[in-house]
Design an enzyme around this catalytic site. Structure first.
Site, mmCIF file in Angstrom:
data_model
loop_
_atom_site.group_PDB
_atom_site.id
_atom_site.type_symbol
_atom_site.label_atom_id
_atom_site.label_comp_id
_atom_site.label_asym_id
_atom_site.label_seq_id
_atom_site.Cartn_x
_atom_site.Cartn_y
_atom_site.Cartn_z
ATOM 1 N N HIS A 68 37.443 53.454 28.335
ATOM 2 C CA HIS A 68 38.615 52.626 28.659
ATOM 3 C C HIS A 68 38.289 51.132 28.629
ATOM 4 O O HIS A 68 39.189 50.302 28.531
ATOM 5 C CB HIS A 68 39.241 53.044 30.005
ATOM 6 C CG HIS A 68 38.539 52.562 31.220
ATOM 7 N ND1 HIS A 68 37.655 53.339 31.954
ATOM 8 C CD2 HIS A 68 38.604 51.375 31.879
ATOM 9 C CE1 HIS A 68 37.205 52.647 32.980
ATOM 10 N NE2 HIS A 68 37.763 51.454 32.962
ATOM 11 N N ASP A 118 35.751 59.786 29.360
ATOM 12 C CA ASP A 118 35.757 58.313 29.416
ATOM 13 C C ASP A 118 34.350 57.777 29.143
ATOM 14 O O ASP A 118 33.641 57.365 30.053
ATOM 15 C CB ASP A 118 36.265 57.883 30.796
ATOM 16 C CG ASP A 118 36.558 56.394 30.876
ATOM 17 O OD1 ASP A 118 36.580 55.734 29.816
ATOM 18 O OD2 ASP A 118 36.765 55.887 31.996
ATOM 19 N N GLY A 214 36.023 45.681 37.355
ATOM 20 C CA GLY A 214 34.934 44.902 36.760
ATOM 21 C C GLY A 214 33.613 45.638 36.771
ATOM 22 O O GLY A 214 32.668 45.258 36.086
ATOM 23 N N SER A 216 33.649 49.045 36.115
ATOM 24 C CA SER A 216 33.872 50.158 35.181
ATOM 25 C C SER A 216 32.859 50.144 34.049
ATOM 26 O O SER A 216 32.495 49.078 33.545
ATOM 27 C CB SER A 216 35.264 50.055 34.559
ATOM 28 O OG SER A 216 36.248 50.410 35.473
ATOM 29 N N GLY A 217 32.439 51.348 33.650
ATOM 30 C CA GLY A 217 31.498 51.446 32.538
ATOM 31 C C GLY A 217 30.055 51.284 32.952
ATOM 32 O O GLY A 217 29.141 51.576 32.179
#
Length: 267
Positions: A68, A118, A214, A216-217
């Site tokens: 995402h 994801d 911020g 995420s990932g």
């Protein structure tokens, strides 16, 4: 032969910190070089690259993040910064390295509605050079013994919901919980969420410690007991709010994607 040597080198360095150790809510500032696989994924905005998401280094050519974070973003708009610690200063024991992104390989089954699958891999134009603050994370073979263990989550995400972005990398510890417990916690908070096994949950009943916008990932890592190396248990995917009671963080479960990751890394 070169590929074999590269794989052996990776096995010898992944998940090991070189420094002695002296989206995050309720956490604290990490010391320099403590999480050397952490990367800042940056996106071009009008005149400069700005931090958007976290990522983790897998080897000298590839990093991993959440799908995402890169959906509908051309690779030319992305930049990875590795070895970063304090975004506000260049005066650090070792410098960072920046790499432009050549290939974005998002999981073909990624569903932007449910956030299932994801996961995305990012290939750099030029390989990075490992150094004390730039070390790849190990990918786990399995995670059967993760529930109940303490995981660490790191990032430059907001310090609380709608709050400020920190300049120094933040860290927080959260317990891994099983998925049915995770679903029940969300139910207790008033949400009906289906959390299949491709996700892994971590968080506290009482809230207070979590990843946030911020982050995420970015990586959720667990230390393997046998050899003390750090493993990538999950990639920060979603949550509702930040650090709310009964609303644990939900991560893409990396052990379920080991084969897919290895397949992409051949490129």
């Amino acid at each position: 032969m070169a590929a074999l040597n590269s794989a052996l080198l990776l096995l010898s360095v992944c998940g090991r910190r070189m420094f002695p150790v002296s989206r995050i809510v309720g956490g604290e500032q990490a010391s320099f070089g403590k999480w050397p696989w952490q990367a800042s994924l940056r996106q071009w905005r009008t005149s400069t690259y700005l931090h958007k998401c976290g990522a983790a280094l897998l080897n000298e050519n590839w990093a991993i993040t959440a799908a995402h974070c890169v959906e509908n973003v051309p690779p030319s708009d992305l930049l990875l910064r590795l070895g970063e610690h304090d975004l506000s200063t260049d005066d650090e024991p070792y410098g960072f390295q920046e790499r432009r992104v050549q290939i974005v390989a998002s999981h073909p089954q990624f569903d932007a509605r449910t956030f299932e699958y994801d996961l995305a891999l990012l290939r750099f134009y030029e390989p990075v050079t490992f150094q004390p603050n730039i070390v790849p994370i190990c990918v786990p073979n399995g995670d059967t013994k993760f529930v109940g263990r303490t995981a660490w989550v790191t990032g430059w995400g907001r310090l609380y919901e709608d709050g400020p972005l920190p300049s120094v990398l933040q860290e927080v510890s959260v317990p891994i919980i099983n998925n049915s417990v995770c679903e029940n916690m969300y139910r207790n908070a008033g949400y009906i969420e289906h959390i299949p096994e491709i996700f892994i949950c971590a968080g506290w009943n009482k809230g207070g410690f979590d990843s946030c916008e911020g982050d995420s990932g970015g990586p959720m890592v667990i230390q393997r007991q046998s050899d003390k190396r750090w493993l990538l248990g999950g990639v920060i995917s979603w949550g509702i709010g930040c650090a709310e009671p009964n609303q644990p963080g939900v991560y893409t479960r990396i052990s379920k994607f080991r084969d897919w990751i290895n397949q992409i890394l051949q490129f």
